[in-house]
Design a protein around this motif. Sequence first.
Motif, PDB file in Angstrom:
ATOM      1  N   ASN A 147       2.876  -1.047   9.030  1.00 17.40           N
ATOM      2  CA  ASN A 147       2.196  -0.553   7.775  1.00 17.40           C
ATOM      3  C   ASN A 147       2.772   0.576   7.220  1.00 17.40           C
ATOM      4  N   ASN A 148       3.288   0.387   5.771  1.00 14.89           N
ATOM      5  CA  ASN A 148       4.022   1.288   5.087  1.00 14.89           C
ATOM      6  C   ASN A 148       3.234   1.986   3.857  1.00 14.89           C
ATOM      7  N   LEU A 149       2.141   2.604   4.322  1.00 17.33           N
ATOM      8  CA  LEU A 149       1.121   3.386   3.273  1.00 17.33           C
ATOM      9  C   LEU A 149       1.952   4.729   2.806  1.00 17.33           C
ATOM     10  N   ASN A 150       3.026   5.236   3.471  1.00 16.75           N
ATOM     11  CA  ASN A 150       3.520   6.378   3.154  1.00 16.75           C
ATOM     12  C   ASN A 150       5.091   5.945   2.137  1.00 16.75           C
ATOM     13  N   ARG A 151       5.031   4.943   1.611  1.00 20.11           N
ATOM     14  CA  ARG A 151       5.961   4.575   0.567  1.00 20.11           C
ATOM     15  C   ARG A 151       6.215   5.711  -0.616  1.00 20.11           C
ATOM     16  N   HIS A 152       7.381   6.176  -0.686  1.00 16.12           N
ATOM     17  CA  HIS A 152       7.762   7.171  -1.959  1.00 16.12           C
ATOM     18  C   HIS A 152       7.735   6.265  -3.324  1.00 16.12           C
ATOM     19  N   ILE A 153       6.678   6.524  -3.983  1.00 15.24           N
ATOM     20  CA  ILE A 153       6.439   6.142  -5.461  1.00 15.24           C
ATOM     21  C   ILE A 153       6.610   7.538  -6.290  1.00 15.24           C
ATOM     22  N   ALA A 154       7.565   7.246  -7.287  1.00 19.51           N
ATOM     23  CA  ALA A 154       7.844   8.400  -8.412  1.00 19.51           C
ATOM     24  C   ALA A 154       6.465   8.354  -8.890  1.00 19.51           C
ATOM     25  N   ILE A 155       6.301  10.029  -9.053  1.00 14.20           N
ATOM     26  CA  ILE A 155       4.847  10.244  -9.724  1.00 14.20           C
ATOM     27  C   ILE A 155       4.800   9.729 -11.109  1.00 14.20           C
ATOM     28  N   ASN A 156       5.936   9.651 -11.835  1.00 11.45           N
ATOM     29  CA  ASN A 156       5.860   9.089 -13.078  1.00 11.45           C
ATOM     30  C   ASN A 156       5.585   7.632 -13.172  1.00 11.45           C
ATOM     31  N   GLN A 157       5.668   6.848 -12.052  1.00 12.66           N
ATOM     32  CA  GLN A 157       5.187   5.628 -12.057  1.00 12.66           C
ATOM     33  C   GLN A 157       3.650   5.357 -11.534  1.00 12.66           C
ATOM     34  N   LEU A 158       3.285   6.359 -10.636  1.00  9.99           N
ATOM     35  CA  LEU A 158       1.817   6.339 -10.328  1.00  9.99           C
ATOM     36  C   LEU A 158       1.082   6.866 -11.450  1.00  9.99           C
ATOM     37  N   THR A 159       1.505   7.624 -12.452  1.00  6.73           N
ATOM     38  CA  THR A 159       0.856   8.123 -13.703  1.00  6.73           C
ATOM     39  C   THR A 159       1.041   7.489 -15.009  1.00  6.73           C
ATOM     40  N   LYS A 160       1.831   6.264 -14.931  1.00  4.94           N
ATOM     41  CA  LYS A 160       2.216   5.652 -15.906  1.00  4.94           C
ATOM     42  C   LYS A 160       1.037   5.228 -16.581  1.00  4.94           C
ATOM     43  N   LYS A 161       1.042   5.344 -18.014  1.00  4.03           N
ATOM     44  CA  LYS A 161      -0.006   4.922 -18.900  1.00  4.03           C
ATOM     45  C   LYS A 161       0.490   3.549 -19.364  1.00  4.03           C
ATOM     46  N   HIS A 162      -0.502   2.720 -19.383  1.00  3.13           N
ATOM     47  CA  HIS A 162      -0.254   1.243 -19.943  1.00  3.13           C
ATOM     48  C   HIS A 162      -1.161   1.057 -21.026  1.00  3.13           C
ATOM     49  N   ASP A 163      -0.634   0.036 -21.972  1.00  2.00           N
ATOM     50  CA  ASP A 163      -1.336  -0.370 -23.155  1.00  2.00           C
ATOM     51  C   ASP A 163      -2.722  -0.629 -22.754  1.00  2.00           C
ATOM     52  N   PHE A 164      -3.690  -0.483 -23.671  1.00  4.51           N
ATOM     53  CA  PHE A 164      -5.118  -0.992 -23.541  1.00  4.51           C
ATOM     54  C   PHE A 164      -5.939  -0.376 -22.307  1.00  4.51           C
ATOM     55  N   PHE A 165      -5.235   0.722 -21.550  1.00  3.01           N
ATOM     56  CA  PHE A 165      -5.998   1.451 -20.375  1.00  3.01           C
ATOM     57  C   PHE A 165      -5.784   2.739 -20.952  1.00  3.01           C
ATOM     58  N   ASP A 166      -6.820   3.663 -20.470  1.00  2.00           N
ATOM     59  CA  ASP A 166      -6.846   4.953 -20.503  1.00  2.00           C
ATOM     60  C   ASP A 166      -6.049   5.579 -19.231  1.00  2.00           C
ATOM     61  N   ILE A 167      -5.735   6.837 -19.224  1.00  2.46           N
ATOM     62  CA  ILE A 167      -4.827   7.377 -18.128  1.00  2.46           C
ATOM     63  C   ILE A 167      -5.480   7.223 -16.956  1.00  2.46           C
ATOM     64  N   GLU A 168      -6.795   7.168 -16.738  1.00  2.00           N
ATOM     65  CA  GLU A 168      -7.555   7.340 -15.738  1.00  2.00           C
ATOM     66  C   GLU A 168      -7.574   5.767 -14.965  1.00  2.00           C
ATOM     67  N   GLN A 169      -7.836   4.725 -15.897  1.00  2.00           N
ATOM     68  CA  GLN A 169      -7.759   3.399 -15.676  1.00  2.00           C
ATOM     69  C   GLN A 169      -6.283   3.045 -15.049  1.00  2.00           C
ATOM     70  N   SER A 170      -5.297   3.621 -15.936  1.00  2.00           N
ATOM     71  CA  SER A 170      -3.843   3.344 -15.415  1.00  2.00           C
ATOM     72  C   SER A 170      -3.505   3.844 -14.286  1.00  2.00           C
ATOM     73  N   ILE A 171      -3.973   5.001 -13.563  1.00  2.00           N
ATOM     74  CA  ILE A 171      -3.556   5.563 -12.603  1.00  2.00           C
ATOM     75  C   ILE A 171      -4.272   4.799 -11.463  1.00  2.00           C
ATOM     76  N   LEU A 172      -5.472   4.308 -11.741  1.00  2.00           N
ATOM     77  CA  LEU A 172      -6.133   3.366 -10.755  1.00  2.00           C
ATOM     78  C   LEU A 172      -5.430   1.980 -10.554  1.00  2.00           C
ATOM     79  N   PHE A 173      -5.185   1.504 -11.596  1.00  6.09           N
ATOM     80  CA  PHE A 173      -4.489   0.596 -11.672  1.00  6.09           C
ATOM     81  C   PHE A 173      -3.063   0.383 -11.134  1.00  6.09           C
ATOM     82  N   ASN A 174      -2.319   1.607 -10.939  1.00  8.33           N
ATOM     83  CA  ASN A 174      -0.981   1.647 -10.427  1.00  8.33           C
ATOM     84  C   ASN A 174      -1.183   1.885  -8.906  1.00  8.33           C
ATOM     85  N   ALA A 175      -2.336   2.549  -8.681  1.00 12.66           N
ATOM     86  CA  ALA A 175      -2.551   2.762  -7.235  1.00 12.66           C
ATOM     87  C   ALA A 175      -2.857   1.286  -6.560  1.00 12.66           C
ATOM     88  N   MET A 176      -3.751   0.316  -7.183  1.00 10.92           N
ATOM     89  CA  MET A 176      -3.833  -0.753  -6.758  1.00 10.92           C
ATOM     90  C   MET A 176      -2.683  -1.754  -6.607  1.00 10.92           C
TER      91      MET A 176
END
Length: 191
Positions: free
Chosen positions: A1-30
Amino acid sequence: NNLNRHIAINQLTKKHDFFDIEQSILFNAMTVLLYNYIENTHPELIEFCEESTIGNAPAINIDGKLVSQDVLNSAIEYASIVEGRKLHPDSILEIGAGSGRTSEFFLKKKQGKQYIICDIVPALFISQKYLSTVFPDRKIFMFREFNNFDDVVDEFSECEIGFIMPHQLSCLPDKYFDTCLAIDCLHEMKS
């Protein structure tokens, strides 16, 4: 189980078109959770979980790859269809392929000798444009009107990827395909 994966913070907080920042962060986490799920349940598929740079699917960088929920969902569908049922399809018909995300995964895995997409306009033309761009070296039967299979039999039977409309299914020989997929589309069809 690799839940400790290192993901760059700028990827977790990356904003996507048509999503606000909160939706983007949730989307990235999923997206990360889905990636981890596939890596843990179907590690042999993870190498195929890279999003094409064609199109505009919301994606983040994981392990040096551009990864989207589209490609991850396609991996899950692939595992369910092929590995879960121990299928080794030779000729695949996908009804209602939409953009072609599932077909792209099957084609990346080189599953089957022939993959035919049957859809309506404009989806058929979207998947045709997308897949012919992603797989420029494959033999492709581009959509055209035909009412008699004999008129196209040579080119159709030699193609690796093909595109037809629903009314053309009746022109094909009985039992032409050994596998038929209809993912998330039957509810849209009239009886």
